[in-house]
Scaffold this active site. Structure first.
Site, PDB file in Angstrom:
ATOM      1  N   GLU A 102      37.329  49.623  47.547  1.00  0.00           N
ATOM      2  CA  GLU A 102      36.610  50.021  48.485  1.00  0.00           C
ATOM      3  C   GLU A 102      37.123  49.931  49.857  1.00  0.00           C
ATOM      4  OE1 GLU A 102      36.187  45.571  49.168  1.00  0.00           O
ATOM      5  OE2 GLU A 102      36.390  47.131  47.334  1.00  0.00           O
ATOM      6  N   HIS A 152      41.030  45.755  45.966  1.00  0.00           N
ATOM      7  CA  HIS A 152      39.761  46.174  46.726  1.00  0.00           C
ATOM      8  C   HIS A 152      39.741  47.582  46.806  1.00  0.00           C
ATOM      9  CE1 HIS A 152      37.996  42.261  48.631  1.00  0.00           C
ATOM     10  NE2 HIS A 152      39.309  42.053  48.604  1.00  0.00           N
ATOM     11  N   CYS A 163      37.148  40.958  44.096  1.00  0.00           N
ATOM     12  CA  CYS A 163      37.621  39.855  44.671  1.00  0.00           C
ATOM     13  C   CYS A 163      36.762  38.590  44.417  1.00  0.00           C
ATOM     14  CB  CYS A 163      37.829  40.086  46.065  1.00  0.00           C
ATOM     15  SG  CYS A 163      39.235  38.920  46.847  1.00  0.00           S
TER      16      CYS A 163
END
Length: 227
Positions: A196, A194, A86
């Site tokens: 994660e 994302h 990002c």
């Protein structure tokens, strides 16, 4: 394997990244400040999402001048894996470590939802635990995720298989639905979604965990003796 999670003023996904590595992947990660002058102790570098320096001027435009970016560049030049997610992707493009630029979403609105990604290249150090053409579900949260590059750059990306992820649908205006690209050497990946935030079924899905497992697998094959 030991990772550095670079923290810029305005980072807000650094905790997610730390949790993904330490708690879900079972490797080591620690925060490293934006003004650090040595990253030699780390095997991998992670640039998390957020709003570095408030996204003034352009997203990532100020962060690229942070002192730590000289060390990030050295790590990339040394062949270490560098992942920008990002805002981290935006910083990598601003710093010239990846081609292209991230523009405002086509509808000029912030988008926060889980999207379908297509794995376009499963033969990278970031994607070797996926299959070519595999569809995965990963969250996005961005206002400037519209990837753009000129025709010459796009042709180069295609010819060198540098387009790693594409979106299943066109929601932000990215050229050819590009969601993530790597550098020519293949050790720097920038992506807007994302991973994660997709490392456990408890939080809605674990499709992102394979990306981090891919990094570790490649690193161990290259650096750990099996004698």
């Amino acid at each position: 394997m030991k990772f550095a999670v670079i923290v810029f003023p305005g980072s807000n996904c650094d905790l997610d990244m730390l949790h993904a590595i330490n708690d879900e992947l079972g490797e080591q990660a620690e925060y490293v400040r934006y003004d650090a002058t040595d990253l030699s102790a780390y095997d991998g570098i992670l640039l998390p999402g957020g709003f570095s320096y408030g996204d003034y001027l352009r997203a990532g435009a100020i962060a690229r001048f942070s002192g730590v970016m000289d060390e990030v560049r050295k790590a990339a030049d040394a062949g270490k894996p560098v992942l920008g997610v990002c805002n981290g992707f935006q910083i990598l493009t601003e710093a010239g470590l990846l081609p292209g630029v991230l523009l405002r979403n086509k509808d000029l609105k912030f988008v926060c939802k889980t999207v379908t990604l297509n794995v376009e290249n499963a033969d990278t150090l970031f994607t070797n635990q996926y299959s070519e053409g595999q569809e995965i579900r990963i969250p996005v949260a961005h206002g400037e995720g519209n990837y753009y590059c000129d025709d010459e750059t796009y042709a180069h990306l295609e010819a060198n298989n540098q387009i790693v992820f594409t979106y299943g649908d066109d929601f932000n205006g990215s050229r050819s639905n590009i969601a993530g690209i790597i550098n020519e050497r293949g050790n720097v990946l920038g992506m807007m979604p994302h991973p994660e935030r997709a490392v456990s079924d408890l939080i809605g899905g674990s499709d992102g965990l394979a990306l981090f497992k891919s990094i570790v697998k490649q690193w161990r094959e290259s650096n750990v003796s099996h004698a």
